[in-house]
Motif scaffolding. Structure first.
Motif, PDB file in Angstrom:
ATOM      1  N   GLU A 190      -0.177  -7.066   7.873  1.00 53.92           N
ATOM      2  CA  GLU A 190      -1.595  -6.880   7.998  1.00 53.92           C
ATOM      3  C   GLU A 190      -1.979  -5.990   6.467  1.00 53.92           C
ATOM      4  O   GLU A 190      -3.350  -5.661   6.318  1.00 53.92           O
ATOM      5  CB  GLU A 190      -2.212  -6.169   9.147  1.00 53.92           C
ATOM      6  CG  GLU A 190      -2.058  -7.292  10.326  1.00 53.92           C
ATOM      7  CD  GLU A 190      -2.572  -6.682  11.460  1.00 53.92           C
ATOM      8  OE1 GLU A 190      -3.408  -5.855  11.546  1.00 53.92           O
ATOM      9  OE2 GLU A 190      -2.367  -7.341  12.593  1.00 53.92           O
ATOM     10  N   THR A 191      -1.010  -4.989   6.093  1.00 56.57           N
ATOM     11  CA  THR A 191      -1.171  -4.215   5.234  1.00 56.57           C
ATOM     12  C   THR A 191      -1.641  -4.875   3.575  1.00 56.57           C
ATOM     13  O   THR A 191      -1.095  -5.844   3.298  1.00 56.57           O
ATOM     14  CB  THR A 191      -0.087  -3.213   5.153  1.00 56.57           C
ATOM     15  OG1 THR A 191       1.036  -3.811   4.654  1.00 56.57           O
ATOM     16  CG2 THR A 191       0.198  -2.298   6.254  1.00 56.57           C
ATOM     17  N   GLY A 247       0.936  -1.304  -0.148  1.00 55.84           N
ATOM     18  CA  GLY A 247       0.143  -0.071   0.009  1.00 55.84           C
ATOM     19  C   GLY A 247       0.953   1.118  -0.136  1.00 55.84           C
ATOM     20  O   GLY A 247       2.075   1.446  -0.338  1.00 55.84           O
ATOM     21  N   LYS A 248       0.063   2.484   0.321  1.00 57.91           N
ATOM     22  CA  LYS A 248       0.790   3.765   0.328  1.00 57.91           C
ATOM     23  C   LYS A 248       1.454   3.806   1.705  1.00 57.91           C
ATOM     24  O   LYS A 248       0.845   3.612   2.680  1.00 57.91           O
ATOM     25  CB  LYS A 248      -0.278   4.814   0.040  1.00 57.91           C
ATOM     26  CG  LYS A 248      -0.861   4.775  -1.589  1.00 57.91           C
ATOM     27  CD  LYS A 248      -1.595   5.768  -2.002  1.00 57.91           C
ATOM     28  CE  LYS A 248      -0.571   7.128  -2.115  1.00 57.91           C
ATOM     29  NZ  LYS A 248      -1.532   8.135  -2.666  1.00 57.91           N
ATOM     30  N   LEU A 249       2.622   4.587   1.558  1.00 59.43           N
ATOM     31  CA  LEU A 249       3.592   4.819   3.028  1.00 59.43           C
ATOM     32  C   LEU A 249       3.759   6.264   2.945  1.00 59.43           C
ATOM     33  O   LEU A 249       4.303   6.843   2.019  1.00 59.43           O
ATOM     34  CB  LEU A 249       4.569   3.831   2.869  1.00 59.43           C
ATOM     35  CG  LEU A 249       5.429   4.284   4.107  1.00 59.43           C
ATOM     36  CD1 LEU A 249       4.883   4.021   5.426  1.00 59.43           C
ATOM     37  CD2 LEU A 249       6.725   3.325   4.111  1.00 59.43           C
ATOM     38  N   CYS A 250       3.520   6.941   4.174  1.00 60.40           N
ATOM     39  CA  CYS A 250       3.887   8.069   4.313  1.00 60.40           C
ATOM     40  C   CYS A 250       4.967   8.176   5.885  1.00 60.40           C
ATOM     41  O   CYS A 250       4.379   7.525   6.509  1.00 60.40           O
ATOM     42  CB  CYS A 250       3.121   9.207   4.499  1.00 60.40           C
ATOM     43  SG  CYS A 250       1.781   9.185   5.872  1.00 60.40           S
ATOM     44  N   ALA A 251       5.882   8.761   6.025  1.00 63.80           N
ATOM     45  CA  ALA A 251       6.518   8.747   7.061  1.00 63.80           C
ATOM     46  C   ALA A 251       7.177   9.962   7.381  1.00 63.80           C
ATOM     47  O   ALA A 251       7.486  10.979   6.687  1.00 63.80           O
ATOM     48  CB  ALA A 251       7.991   8.034   6.708  1.00 63.80           C
ATOM     49  N   ALA A 284      -3.198   2.467   3.668  1.00 62.01           N
ATOM     50  CA  ALA A 284      -2.564   3.815   3.684  1.00 62.01           C
ATOM     51  C   ALA A 284      -1.849   3.548   5.219  1.00 62.01           C
ATOM     52  O   ALA A 284      -2.616   3.279   6.370  1.00 62.01           O
ATOM     53  CB  ALA A 284      -3.294   4.815   3.799  1.00 62.01           C
ATOM     54  N   THR A 285      -0.422   3.776   5.182  1.00 57.67           N
ATOM     55  CA  THR A 285       0.376   3.605   6.493  1.00 57.67           C
ATOM     56  C   THR A 285       1.042   5.161   6.712  1.00 57.67           C
ATOM     57  O   THR A 285       1.494   5.709   5.910  1.00 57.67           O
ATOM     58  CB  THR A 285       1.181   2.585   6.348  1.00 57.67           C
ATOM     59  OG1 THR A 285       0.671   1.316   6.290  1.00 57.67           O
ATOM     60  CG2 THR A 285       2.232   2.471   7.620  1.00 57.67           C
ATOM     61  N   VAL A 286       0.860   5.490   7.944  1.00 57.37           N
ATOM     62  CA  VAL A 286       1.724   6.618   8.349  1.00 57.37           C
ATOM     63  C   VAL A 286       2.736   6.233   9.549  1.00 57.37           C
ATOM     64  O   VAL A 286       2.286   5.587  10.426  1.00 57.37           O
ATOM     65  CB  VAL A 286       0.999   7.710   8.839  1.00 57.37           C
ATOM     66  CG1 VAL A 286      -0.020   7.536  10.066  1.00 57.37           C
ATOM     67  CG2 VAL A 286       1.861   8.945   9.291  1.00 57.37           C
ATOM     68  N   CYS A 287       3.976   6.197   9.319  1.00 55.02           N
ATOM     69  CA  CYS A 287       5.205   5.951  10.250  1.00 55.02           C
ATOM     70  C   CYS A 287       5.716   7.066  10.700  1.00 55.02           C
ATOM     71  O   CYS A 287       6.360   7.824  10.363  1.00 55.02           O
ATOM     72  CB  CYS A 287       5.975   4.861   9.373  1.00 55.02           C
ATOM     73  SG  CYS A 287       7.267   4.187  10.535  1.00 55.02           S
ATOM     74  N   LEU A 306      -5.782  10.300   7.130  1.00 50.56           N
ATOM     75  CA  LEU A 306      -5.882   9.219   6.302  1.00 50.56           C
ATOM     76  C   LEU A 306      -7.161   8.269   6.512  1.00 50.56           C
ATOM     77  O   LEU A 306      -7.601   7.732   5.540  1.00 50.56           O
ATOM     78  CB  LEU A 306      -4.501   8.258   6.773  1.00 50.56           C
ATOM     79  CG  LEU A 306      -3.403   8.909   6.253  1.00 50.56           C
ATOM     80  CD1 LEU A 306      -2.343   7.953   6.525  1.00 50.56           C
ATOM     81  CD2 LEU A 306      -3.214   9.402   4.805  1.00 50.56           C
ATOM     82  N   LYS A 307      -7.776   8.078   7.801  1.00 50.17           N
ATOM     83  CA  LYS A 307      -8.712   7.150   8.351  1.00 50.17           C
ATOM     84  C   LYS A 307     -10.118   8.004   7.528  1.00 50.17           C
ATOM     85  O   LYS A 307     -10.782   7.198   7.175  1.00 50.17           O
ATOM     86  CB  LYS A 307      -8.969   7.239   9.429  1.00 50.17           C
ATOM     87  CG  LYS A 307      -7.939   6.359  10.131  1.00 50.17           C
ATOM     88  CD  LYS A 307      -8.052   6.438  11.795  1.00 50.17           C
ATOM     89  CE  LYS A 307      -7.047   5.571  12.537  1.00 50.17           C
ATOM     90  NZ  LYS A 307      -7.035   5.736  13.955  1.00 50.17           N
ATOM     91  N   SER A 308     -10.172   9.174   7.216  1.00 47.52           N
ATOM     92  CA  SER A 308     -11.256   9.811   6.632  1.00 47.52           C
ATOM     93  C   SER A 308     -11.288   9.378   5.092  1.00 47.52           C
ATOM     94  O   SER A 308     -12.424   9.524   4.466  1.00 47.52           O
ATOM     95  CB  SER A 308     -11.200  11.352   6.670  1.00 47.52           C
ATOM     96  OG  SER A 308     -10.251  11.839   5.828  1.00 47.52           O
ATOM     97  N   GLU A 309     -10.353   8.806   4.331  1.00 46.18           N
ATOM     98  CA  GLU A 309     -10.122   8.516   2.902  1.00 46.18           C
ATOM     99  C   GLU A 309     -10.081   7.192   2.783  1.00 46.18           C
ATOM    100  O   GLU A 309     -10.715   6.474   1.897  1.00 46.18           O
ATOM    101  CB  GLU A 309      -9.175   9.267   2.357  1.00 46.18           C
ATOM    102  CG  GLU A 309      -8.918   8.999   0.897  1.00 46.18           C
ATOM    103  CD  GLU A 309      -9.907   9.565   0.071  1.00 46.18           C
ATOM    104  OE1 GLU A 309     -10.114   9.193  -1.122  1.00 46.18           O
ATOM    105  OE2 GLU A 309     -11.055  10.342   0.338  1.00 46.18           O
ATOM    106  N   TYR A 310      -8.993   6.500   3.714  1.00 45.76           N
ATOM    107  CA  TYR A 310      -8.763   5.037   3.427  1.00 45.76           C
ATOM    108  C   TYR A 310      -9.533   4.204   4.585  1.00 45.76           C
ATOM    109  O   TYR A 310      -9.299   4.364   5.870  1.00 45.76           O
ATOM    110  CB  TYR A 310      -7.321   5.053   3.456  1.00 45.76           C
ATOM    111  CG  TYR A 310      -6.446   5.519   2.600  1.00 45.76           C
ATOM    112  CD1 TYR A 310      -6.042   4.920   1.455  1.00 45.76           C
ATOM    113  CD2 TYR A 310      -6.089   7.005   2.636  1.00 45.76           C
ATOM    114  CE1 TYR A 310      -5.507   5.629   0.340  1.00 45.76           C
ATOM    115  CE2 TYR A 310      -5.303   7.525   1.607  1.00 45.76           C
ATOM    116  CZ  TYR A 310      -4.985   7.163   0.527  1.00 45.76           C
ATOM    117  OH  TYR A 310      -4.472   7.763  -0.433  1.00 45.76           O
TER     118      TYR A 310
END
Length: 456
Positions: free
Chosen positions: A152-153, A107-111, A158-161, A129-133
C-alpha cells in the motif's frame, strides 16, 4: 514472486501477513508449522477460495521442498531449528517477513530497534510522521506486520518500522533511510546465546545504510557509543542523551536533556524545545524515547515546530507504564511490556512512591540481580507468578529482600497487592519476564491485569 512457490514457516500473525503479500504478488504459498494440532480450517479461512494456499504440519520432509523457490520465516522461529537447517542445506533462500516487505515497499523508511523503548518510540515517531506525511505507516514488531501494508506504500509514503533482534537475523537488503537504536541491555540470551551475538544483531540494522542516511544513537549506552564511533559505520550519527550533552564526537548535532529541559544543538546553536512538565510520559527512560523520536523525526524531514507539538500531546502506549485506576488512595500501573530486567528497572524508577510489585513469567535465562537490587527503598512487597518465581524469590532473599509472596494467577496477584498496599502506594505490574506459558503474549497479560484491577 509471480508464479513462484514460497514456503512460509509459521502460521501466526506475521506468517499470515507474509502469505497475503506473496499471494498479492502472484505467488503460491505452502505453510509449514511443526505443531501437528494447527487447525487447517481456521488457517485457510483467512484466505480467499481462489488463493493458492496449502499447509504442511508436524514434520517437514525433504520431498516437500521440491519446486520450492524461496522461504519466509516468522521471527519467533529460531534459525537453528532442524527444518530451517534443512532449507539451508537444500540451498533454498530464507528471508524474514520484514525483508519480504522491504523488497516491495516504497517511500521513505525509518526503523527502530533496541532492547527497550521501541514501542513507545515508534508510536511517537508514527504521530510525528503523520503531522508531515499524509500517508504514514506504523508497522513491524509493534503488532502490525510490515507485510500487511508494504504493497500500500507509495513514493510519497513514510513508514516507521519497529524491528526486533529476531527479525534482524534474516535481513538481506533491508535499508532504512533513518535507523535508530534505543539501547542495548541483556535480553533473549536463550536465543542469541551470548551478548556479543545479541549486540551484533542489533547493530546490523545499519549494515546496508550509506553515507546519505542517518542513524540515531543513545550516547549514554556504552555499547552504542563504541558503535557510533566506528569508522566502518557509514550513516551520519545523531546522538541523544538523557544525562549529559554529547561531546568528543565528530558530529556537531545532538539532542539532550539538561535539568528538566529538552535541547537540540547544531554547531554552536542551542534550541530549547520543551520541558519534562510539558509531556505525559514518566521516567528518564521515556525522556530518552522522546529524544530518540525527535531525532528520527528531524532526519525524516519533519519541521521542529510540528515535532514539538506532537511530543506535548503524546500519551503513553498501552501496557507501557499505563495508568489503570486509583482505588482507596492506591494507583495501579500496567507495565506488561516490561518483559526484561532493564525495562522493569526503568518502570520501577518511574514510580514516585512505595511500590507493591508483580513480577515473574517465562524464563529467558537472564540475571535478575540488577532488578532486585533496585528494590531497596522502593518495593514494599513482591508478588510472583510464572515459572521464574522460585528463581526470582531466591535472588530477592539473597539480596536481603524478604517480603515475597507467590500467586497462582493474575487475579490472585492483584488481590494480594490490593490487600497489602496502603494509601499513597503504587501497584505495578512490571514482570521483567516474557509472558509465554501463562499468557498468549504481553498484551493479553496486560489486559487481564487491567480487568482484575477494575474488578476489585
Amino acid at each position: 514472486m509471480d508464479k513462484q512457490k514460497i514456503l512460509v514457516l509459521g502460521t501466526g500473525r506475521s506468517g499470515v501477513a507474509a502469505a497475503k503479500q506473496i499471494l498479492a504478488m502472484g505467488g503460491e504459498v505452502i505453510f509449514f508449522d511443526k505443531n501437528p494440532k494447527v487447525e487447517d480450517r481456521a488457517l485457510l479461512s483467512q484466505f480467499k477460495k481462489k488463493d493458492k494456499v496449502s499447509l504442511i504440519k508436524g514434520k517437514l520432509l525433504a520431498s516437500d521442498l521440491l519446486h520450492i523457490n524461496a522461504s519466509v520465516i516468522s521471527p519467533g522461529i529460531p534459525l537453528d531449528e532442524p527444518y530451517v537447517k534443512m532449507l539451508s542445506t537444500a540451498q533454498i533462500p530464507i528471508i524474514g517477513e520484514i525483508e519480504l516487505a522491504y523488497q516491495s515497499s516504497k517511500g521513505k523508511l525509518c526503523a527502530v530497534t533496541g532492547t527497550n523503548g521501541k514501542t513507545t518510540t515508534v508510536s511517537l515517531i508514527g504521530e510525528i510522521l503523520k503531522s508531515e506525511y499524509s500517508d504514514t505507516h506504523v508497522v513491524g514488531n509493534i503488532g502490525n506486520p510490515f507485510t500487511a501494508e508494504a504493497l500500500e506504500t507509495e513514493e510519497q509514503s513514510a513508514t516507521v518500522c519497529e524491528v526486533s533482534s529476531f527479525q534482524l537475523e534474516t535481513i538481506v537488503d533491508f535499508h532504512p533511510n533513518v535507523s535508530a537504536i534505543t539501547n542495548i541491555t541483556p535480553d533473549h540470551l536463550d536465543r542469541h546465546k551470548t551478548m556479543k551475538n545479541y549486540i551484533a544483531v542489533k547493530e546490523s540494522i545499519a549494515e546496508n545504510q550509506e553515507e546519505e542516511d542517518s542513524i540515531v544513537l543513545n550516547y549514554m549506552d556504552p555499547e552504542l557509543r563504541k558503535f557510533g564511533k566506528k569508522r566502518s559505520l557509514k550513516p551520519k550519527v545523531l546522538w541523544f542523551s538523557s544525562e549529559e550533552e554529547p561531546k568528543d564526537t565528530k558530529e556537531k548535532e545532538s539532542l539532550f536533556l539538561r535539568g528538566d529541559t529538552f535541547y537540540y544543538k547544531k554547531e554552536d546553536k542551542e534550541e530549547k524545545l520543551f520541558t519534562t512538565k510539558d509531556v505525559h510520559l514518566l521516567g528518564k527512560h521515556n525522556y530518552e524515547n522522546i529524544l530518540c523520536a525527535v531525532g528520527v523525526g528531524l532526519k525524516m524531514g519533519v519541521p521542529m515546530d510540528k515535532i514539538i507539538k506532537v511530543c506535548k500531546k503524546f500519551k503513553p502506549v498501552e501496557h507501557r507504564i499505563e495508568f489503570v485506576r486509583e482505588r482507596s488512595g492506591v494507583k495501579y500501573y500496567n507495565d506488561s511490556k516490561g518483559t526484561n530486567v532493564d525495562a522493569a528497572i526503568q518502570a520501577l524508577r518511574a514510580m514516585p512512591g512505595p511500590v507493591v510489585l508483580i513480577g515473574g513469567g517465562y524464563d529467558k535465562h537472564v540475571d535478575f540481580d540488577p532488578w532486585v537490587k533496585e528494590f531497596k527503598g522502593r518495593v514494599k512487597y513482591l508478588v510472583l507468578i510464572g515459572e521464574t518465581r522460585n528463581q526470582i524469590a531466591e535472588t530477592a532473599k539473597k539480596n536481603g529482600f524478604q517480603n515475597v509472596m507467590f500467586a497462582e494467577d493474575m487475579d490472585e496477584a492483584v488481590k494480594d497487592c490490593a490487600a497489602y498496599a496502603d494509601p499513597g502506594d503504587y501497584v505495578l505490574l512490571s514482570p521483567a519476564c516474557a509472558s509465554w506459558g501463562m499468557f498468549k503474549d504481553y498484551e493479553e497479560r496486560g489486559r487481564i491485569f487491567k480487568d482484575c484491577v477494575k474488578n476489585l
